[in-house]
Design a protein around this motif. Sequence first.
Motif, short mmCIF file in Angstrom:
data_model
loop_
_atom_site.label_atom_id
_atom_site.label_comp_id
_atom_site.label_asym_id
_atom_site.label_seq_id
_atom_site.Cartn_x
_atom_site.Cartn_y
_atom_site.Cartn_z
N ALA A 31 1.02 -34.72 28.53
CA ALA A 31 0.16 -33.54 28.61
C ALA A 31 0.86 -32.33 27.99
O ALA A 31 0.22 -31.48 27.36
N ARG A 32 2.17 -32.27 28.12
CA ARG A 32 2.91 -31.14 27.55
C ARG A 32 2.83 -31.12 26.02
O ARG A 32 2.58 -30.08 25.41
N GLU A 33 3.05 -32.29 25.39
CA GLU A 33 2.96 -32.36 23.93
C GLU A 33 1.56 -31.97 23.47
O GLU A 33 1.39 -31.20 22.50
N MET A 34 0.56 -32.51 24.15
CA MET A 34 -0.82 -32.22 23.77
C MET A 34 -1.13 -30.73 23.89
O MET A 34 -1.65 -30.11 22.95
N MET A 35 -0.81 -30.12 25.04
CA MET A 35 -1.16 -28.72 25.26
C MET A 35 -0.37 -27.79 24.34
O MET A 35 -0.88 -26.77 23.88
N LYS A 36 0.89 -28.13 24.05
CA LYS A 36 1.68 -27.30 23.15
C LYS A 36 1.09 -27.32 21.74
O LYS A 36 1.01 -26.28 21.06
N THR A 37 0.66 -28.52 21.30
CA THR A 37 0.07 -28.64 19.97
C THR A 37 -1.26 -27.90 19.90
O THR A 37 -1.54 -27.18 18.93
N LEU A 38 -2.09 -28.08 20.91
CA LEU A 38 -3.39 -27.40 20.93
C LEU A 38 -3.21 -25.89 20.97
O LEU A 38 -3.94 -25.14 20.30
N ASN A 39 -2.23 -25.42 21.74
CA ASN A 39 -1.97 -23.99 21.80
C ASN A 39 -1.58 -23.44 20.42
O ASN A 39 -2.01 -22.34 20.02
N ALA A 40 -0.78 -24.20 19.68
CA ALA A 40 -0.38 -23.76 18.35
C ALA A 40 -1.58 -23.63 17.43
O ALA A 40 -1.66 -22.70 16.61
N LEU A 41 -2.54 -24.56 17.55
CA LEU A 41 -3.74 -24.49 16.72
C LEU A 41 -4.55 -23.23 17.03
O LEU A 41 -5.14 -22.62 16.13
N VAL A 42 -4.54 -22.84 18.30
CA VAL A 42 -5.22 -21.60 18.69
C VAL A 42 -4.48 -20.40 18.11
O VAL A 42 -5.08 -19.49 17.52
#
Length: 336
Positions: free
Chosen positions: A144-155
């Motif tokens: 979940a950490r990898e996913m949320m960090k990546t999604l946050n970067a896209l934002v």
Amino acid sequence: MTDLEALDLDFVQLGGTGLQTSELQFGTWRFGKETEEGNVEIDEARAHELLDAYEQAGGRYIDTADVYGGGKSEEWIGDWLEDRDRERYTIASKIYWQIRDGDPNSRGTNRKNLRHRTEKILERLDTDYVDVLYIHRWDDQTSAREMMKTLNALVEEGKVQYLGASTLRPNAWKVAKANEIARAEGWEQFTVLQPRYNLVDREIEGDYLEMARHEERAVCPWSPLGQGFLTGKYSRADGLTGESRAVEDSRFENNYLNETNFDVHDELDAVAEEVDATPAQAALAWLMHRDGVTAPIVGARTVEQLEENLAAAEIDLSDEQVERLAEAKGGPYAGL
């Protein structure tokens, strides 16, 4: 036939975000979809007719995914938007399903896949950003950490405005876990949820809806008509009437064509008659009156079907009718 311009769909708040969404969102999962016989359910010309009709009714929220029609759905939406003001429309897409045979990294929410596919989504839509990017399913192979960090970067890069999670029923704890990680790190959280929910599919009632209400998450249900079961095309006597691929789908028959669900449909028919509506319209109106639901996602094969569905926004159900429909299914959450 409904006067589409007279409908003028309202805008509602998209959960705790600052974004406004159409009270009925338009789903494009049939765009470019091929049947087992090799026919295309909705071709580009029909897709544009449907988008025109939705726009004419005041609709501005278009929901797609990078796998719909093998990418054709996004391409056709992008072509349709070309001569329009992009800023007037809210576009949502999704990422998860494997897209290349033999390549396990082309599936899920790992960093490589999320970044690559987001770029392809933007190319097909011919836009600089999507308003909502959903994970289409939960990926147990990626933290979940990898996913949320990546999604946050896209934002942060401006490629995505808001994050959504689709079809995590009934695992509210997975959304809560991911959001807690994001909250602790100061990252963007999932603010839009897209579960299956309708009069006969009620699995999100309880923890999922309670979590969404407490956290002010938008809830935008898909399959609001139970894969067509709630439209009136099925009967106890015949099982199936009308046009549907589900006649060959034993899973559909097991899930929907049973006495409990037909009892629900009996009550739906009664309420529909009381408010001078079709069963489909009454089923959609029930969802729109349901506490915690933001905006159901409707689709259609024809403009006439879309007109019927959108007209549900004009139907006003009483509290007593909403409760009767809720209780028809029974169970511990019928009164929610």
